[in-house]
Enzyme design. Structure first.
Site, PDB file in Angstrom:
ATOM      1  N   ASP A 111       0.834  -1.196   0.000  1.00 32.66           N
ATOM      2  CA  ASP A 111       0.000   0.000   0.000  1.00 32.66           C
ATOM      3  C   ASP A 111       0.874   1.253   0.000  1.00 32.66           C
ATOM      4  O   ASP A 111       1.838   1.341   0.768  1.00 32.66           O
ATOM      5  CB  ASP A 111      -0.904  -0.017   1.243  1.00 32.66           C
ATOM      6  CG  ASP A 111      -1.777   1.202   1.358  1.00 32.66           C
ATOM      7  OD1 ASP A 111      -2.649   1.390   0.493  1.00 32.66           O
ATOM      8  OD2 ASP A 111      -1.579   1.973   2.316  1.00 32.66           O
ATOM      9  N   GLU A 147       1.678  -0.508  -5.024  1.00 30.59           N
ATOM     10  CA  GLU A 147       0.760   0.583  -5.344  1.00 30.59           C
ATOM     11  C   GLU A 147       1.657   1.798  -5.532  1.00 30.59           C
ATOM     12  O   GLU A 147       2.141   2.373  -4.550  1.00 30.59           O
ATOM     13  CB  GLU A 147      -0.244   0.820  -4.227  1.00 30.59           C
ATOM     14  CG  GLU A 147      -1.236   1.915  -4.571  1.00 30.59           C
ATOM     15  CD  GLU A 147      -2.178   2.264  -3.420  1.00 30.59           C
ATOM     16  OE1 GLU A 147      -3.322   2.646  -3.696  1.00 30.59           O
ATOM     17  OE2 GLU A 147      -1.757   2.161  -2.251  1.00 30.59           O
TER      18      GLU A 147
END
Length: 722
Positions: free
Chosen positions: A343, A379
């Protein structure tokens, strides 16, 4: 209780069958106390006098699995200098492998008083904080083997452990929403039917609900609020007992592996649940604030925030880097997971202010003999300056390709000037990944993900509808690149609903037939809707859950996805390991590995790509032009295909390429009718029809295919031409 000296490594609580070694890092601590809690929550404190390399440690004979514990750190408390030690705050072990209990938001959890933020808060927090738990590391893995599915054969399914199964009627009620529920045969059968090879689980590291959400009667449903990087989230365990979530998680992984499905974890190493300078003191803040977090150089009472959550982990500190790497190794070695999706991964690459692709974190991953061998997905952005780094991660990494998502959405909603970029994204985004030696599968292609509209909402809403989040519509992305097909939200109009169904099929077919690694969002195959909410992070209810009652009405869509995945699996031309060259395959060959055509059947020119309202194109994929070799070293060959894309609102006559490319074609995918045909499908030749929605007629020596409005037709060259 008389402690033994113990060892400084490994960090955390390590049970060896006779006792437990405890070790915790703190460079700023004057003293560290280990706090043990009995069944009545009575606390016993043991000072850790042994310190090696700033690691405080001891060994306790007779202490074993199920023992709850925490730490208290005595040291300097000077927020203006970035120091926040306070022995009145019980602290969760950053290396805790299990966490027991729930967080009860109370003023004692904070380092200051609510009425006076400048006054130190010495209220004891132990009664309101979950406790770390010693676990038994033994588990019978049996014959478990990691599937190790090659990237170019991988189909990812992004899922939420709770939301995926919480309403499934065929899973026992006590297992729904848990690790065991995800491992239930009914769920595995659904995944294998779809053709899924990997589940990418939204955060399962132990997390807590944010204070401000609890105050509004909401929760952190998504889980991007980590409090324990080694502990499976206890709220997803069906079994009772301290530490029970650990063997249940392992059993889930083992069951998925038996079905050939990999487990990828969405991990949040960029920040923690302790928030900004007004956040609670739960763990690292009270242990060594400046070591674990990035502080503002001019005023260390405040935190640098590249995540939008209040703090950012200090990956420049070797102990913080060790924490992250130890966590990754633990999940691979002990929990048998197959990879990670990081993330806001750009945050981990920030050495100072700028994102650095050669940062220490990437160096460690590259050199690690274990972590470097699993799937690593970035990401590739954060919210800080220069944080958008799509295409810029090191060669070992794959990336969520946000440009793919945006371009495919734009193309199918009819945005002008998207044709050239659409072609690039469909063929693997070589402009992003080829120059550093990566392959097409470095692009993790997706049209929908947890963050944003579901597939059904993408074709049903022009605007977000986030009223339930209680933020007056300020949250969530405003630029959704969606199209409601003529009406906002649910409607009984058959024409609009048919168009929406066709658009769903267009997006799914494009995704699953593009070069790269496809990722589906859970429930999209069932028409899952969040009723226009594009930021359902705080909705642990039917807004976010997969509604399995819709399954019966979407069997055709499940079959469509399953058939597309079979087509992809059976034909390597759709999942090449190398980029297209766009030139003849071998000396003397007339055909290239890839060719693009206008609707008139002419090869695309530079001018054709720049036509503002160009929304239709045909691409030839040459099955004889695959430069890959199989595991035995044999050259890979395949059938050849034509794909006709029509994003116009009217049907379009498309002239097929000349006889050099093929004399006879079979329609295998038709998104207008929703059909995916097998080898017995009718042949597109003369007056014969490939499917009920496709018309064909002859003009001179060429064939003209009437492609319905807003549809994709895929044709396979018949064997007579090979």
């Amino acid at each position: 209780m008389q402690p033994w000296p113990g060892t400084a490594y490994p960090l955390g609580a390590s049970y060896d069958g006779a006792g437990t070694n405890f070790a915790v890092f703190s460079e700023v601590a004057d003293t560290v106390e280990l706090c043990l809690f009995d069944e009545d929550d009575a606390e016993t404190r043991i000072a850790l006098y042994e310190v090696d390399g700033f690691v405080h440690h001891c060994y306790l004979p007779g202490v074993g699995p199920g023992q709850r514990y925490g730490y208290r750190v005595t040291g300097p408390y000077a927020p203006a200098e970035g120091l926040r030690c306070n022995p009145n705050k019980l602290l969760i072990d950053p290396y805790a492998k299990s966490v027991d209990g729930t967080l009860d938001w109370h003023e004692s959890l904070f380092g200051y008083h609510f009425a006076d933020a400048d006054r130190r808060n010495d209220l004891d927090s132990a009664a309101y904080l979950p406790k770390s738990v010693v676990i038994n590391p033994y588990f019978d893995w049996g014959m478990d083997r990691l599937p190790k599915t090659p990237y170019n054969e991988t189909v990812i399914y992004e899922a939420h452990v709770r939301g995926l199964t919480i309403s499934h009627p065929d899973i026992p009620a006590e297992l729904r929403g848990t690790y065991a529920g995800l491992a239930h045969p009914v769920m595995i059968d659904h995944l294998t039917r779809l053709g899924i090879t990997a589940v990418e689980l939204m955060p399962v590291h132990h997390f807590v609900a944010d204070h401000h959400l609890v105050q509004r009667g909401l929760t952190n449903y998504w889980g991007y609020n980590t409090l324990g990087f080694f502990a499976p989230h206890s709220g997803y365990a069906s079994a009772g007992g301290r530490g029970a979530q650990v063997p249940e998680f392992k059993a889930m992984v083992r069951s998925l592996h038996e079905a050939g499905i990999e487990v990828i974890l969405d991990v949040v190493y960029n920040h923690t649940a302790e928030g900004n300078h007004l956040g609670p003191t739960l763990s690292m803040r009270g242990i060594d604030n400046a070591a674990y977090y990035r502080l503002m150089e001019d005023d260390p009472r405040y935190y640098r925030d590249y995540t939008g959550t209040g703090n950012s982990m200090n990956v420049r500190n070797p102990h913080t880097l060790q924490l992250i790497m130890d966590s990754l190794r633990y999940w691979v070695e002990e929990m048998h997971v197959d990879g990670f999706r990081f993330d806001l991964a750009s945050t981990l690459a920030r050495e100072f202010y700028d994102v650095d692709r050669l940062s220490s974190f990437f160096d460690l991953v590259q050199q690690d003999p274990l972590i470097s061998q699993v799937k690593l997905i970035a990401e590739p952005w954060d919210v800080g300056p220069g944080g958008y780094q799509v295409g810029n991660f090191p060669p070992l990494w794959t990336e969520w390709n946000g440009k793919y998502r945006d371009t495919v959405r734009d193309f199918w909603r009819g945005e002008p000037g998207t044709l050239g970029e659409f072609a690039s994204r469909f063929t693997g985004s070589s402009d992003l990944y080829q120059d550093d030696g990566r392959r097409p599968y470095a692009s993790i292609n997706f049209v929908t993900a947890h963050d944003g509209f579901t597939l059904d909402d993408l074709v049903s809403y022009d605007s977000k509808h986030n009223e339930a989040n209680g933020e007056d519509g300020r949250d969530g992305e405003n630029d959704n690149r969606s199209w409601n097909c003529g009406a906002e939200g649910p409607i009984d109009d058959p024409a609009i609903n048919e168009l929406r169904a066709r658009q769903r099929r267009n997006l799914l077919a494009t995704l699953l037939l593009s070069q790269g690694t496809p990722m589906l969002l859970h429930g999209d195959e069932l028409g899952r809707t969040q009723r226009g909410n594009n930021n359902a992070y705080c909705q642990d209810n039917d807004v976010s859950w997969v509604d399995w009652s819709r399954a019966a009405d979407h069997e055709d869509l499940v079959d469509f996805v399953s058939a597309l995945n079979r087509l992809r699996r059976n034909h390597p031309v759709f999942r090449r390991r190398r980029f297209f060259a766009g030139r003849p395959i071998r000396t003397g060959d007339e055909l290239r590995d890839l060719a693009w055509f206008t609707p008139s059947g002419d090869e695309m020119t530079e001018h054709d790509w720049d036509v503002p309202f160009g929304r239709a194109v045909t691409v030839f994929l040459n099955g004889d032009g695959i430069p890959d070799r199989d595991r035995r070293g044999e050259r890979v060959t395949d059938d050849s295909f034509l794909l006709c894309f029509n994003a116009h609102g009217q049907e379009l006559e498309v002239t097929l390429p000349g006889p050099d490319y093929g004399l006879e074609w079979t329609v295998v995918v038709d998104t207008a009718s929703g059909a995916v045909h097998g080898s017995t499908a009718d042949t597109v030749s003369g007056a014969r029809a490939g499917s009920p929605a496709v018309q064909i007629r002859s003009i001179l020596a060429s064939e003209v295919l009437v492609v319905p409005a807003r549809s994709l037709i895929v044709m396979q060259r018949t064997e007579e031409n090979t």
